[in-house]
Design a protein around this motif. Structure first.
Motif, mmCIF file in Angstrom:
data_model
loop_
_atom_site.group_PDB
_atom_site.id
_atom_site.type_symbol
_atom_site.label_atom_id
_atom_site.label_comp_id
_atom_site.label_asym_id
_atom_site.label_seq_id
_atom_site.Cartn_x
_atom_site.Cartn_y
_atom_site.Cartn_z
ATOM 1 N N GLU A 65 -11.425 -2.763 0.707
ATOM 2 C CA GLU A 65 -10.090 -3.142 1.171
ATOM 3 C C GLU A 65 -10.070 -4.589 1.655
ATOM 4 O OE1 GLU A 65 -7.190 -1.981 4.898
ATOM 5 O OE2 GLU A 65 -8.506 -0.439 4.078
ATOM 6 N N VAL A 83 0.816 -1.213 0.000
ATOM 7 C CA VAL A 83 0.000 0.000 0.000
ATOM 8 C C VAL A 83 0.856 1.272 0.000
ATOM 9 C CG1 VAL A 83 -0.311 0.229 2.503
ATOM 10 C CG2 VAL A 83 -2.149 0.914 0.940
ATOM 11 N N LEU A 92 -6.105 -2.981 -1.873
ATOM 12 C CA LEU A 92 -5.249 -2.703 -0.720
ATOM 13 C C LEU A 92 -5.840 -1.619 0.167
ATOM 14 C CD1 LEU A 92 -1.957 -2.545 -2.778
ATOM 15 C CD2 LEU A 92 -2.641 -4.405 -1.259
ATOM 16 N N ASP A 93 -6.695 -0.754 -0.418
ATOM 17 C CA ASP A 93 -7.231 0.409 0.282
ATOM 18 C C ASP A 93 -8.453 0.894 -0.487
ATOM 19 O OD1 ASP A 93 -7.212 2.577 2.177
ATOM 20 O OD2 ASP A 93 -6.232 3.856 0.695
#
Length: 111
Positions: free
Chosen positions: A82, A18, A65-66
């Motif tokens: 996420e 990230v 990832l986010d």
């Protein structure tokens, strides 16, 4: 964002995925691995950004990832958050849209 690395500097080192790609007001990509067998690429998308519908000749795995994204595959929308992943089959049209800004890992396996 953490330390900027070139792909060769990432080998045999510990990194947070990230942190390897930043939000920069649009769509940003960073190739981590590019081999004959496939590619691993990180992306960041700011809210409202996306990729229009397209196809790829190989299967691809997307891991968020986010953030949050909508990924459409053959016209069917999927809402990802996420920690979730989806496989986009080869030769099926797909598109991505940032519902909130998001970062993803794209793994494409060539066969």
């Amino acid at each position: 964002m953490g330390k900027e690395n070139h792909p060769e500097e990432l080998v045999a080192g510990v990194n947070r995925l990230v942190d390897l790609v930043a939000y920069q007001g649009g769509v940003v990509s960073r190739t981590i691995i590019d081999k004959k067998a496939g590619t691993i690429t990180l992306f960041s998308f700011d809210e409202g950004q996306g990729l229009s519908e397209h196809t790829a000749p190989f299967d691809a795995l997307v891991f968020l990832l986010d953030g949050e994204a909508e990924i459409s595959i053959s016209g069917k929308p999927f809402h990802l958050r996420e920690g979730e992943m989806i496989i986009m089959p080869a030769n099926q049209p797909h598109a991505l849209k940032a519902l909130k800004r998001f970062k993803m890992l794209l793994a494409m396996i060539r066969s």
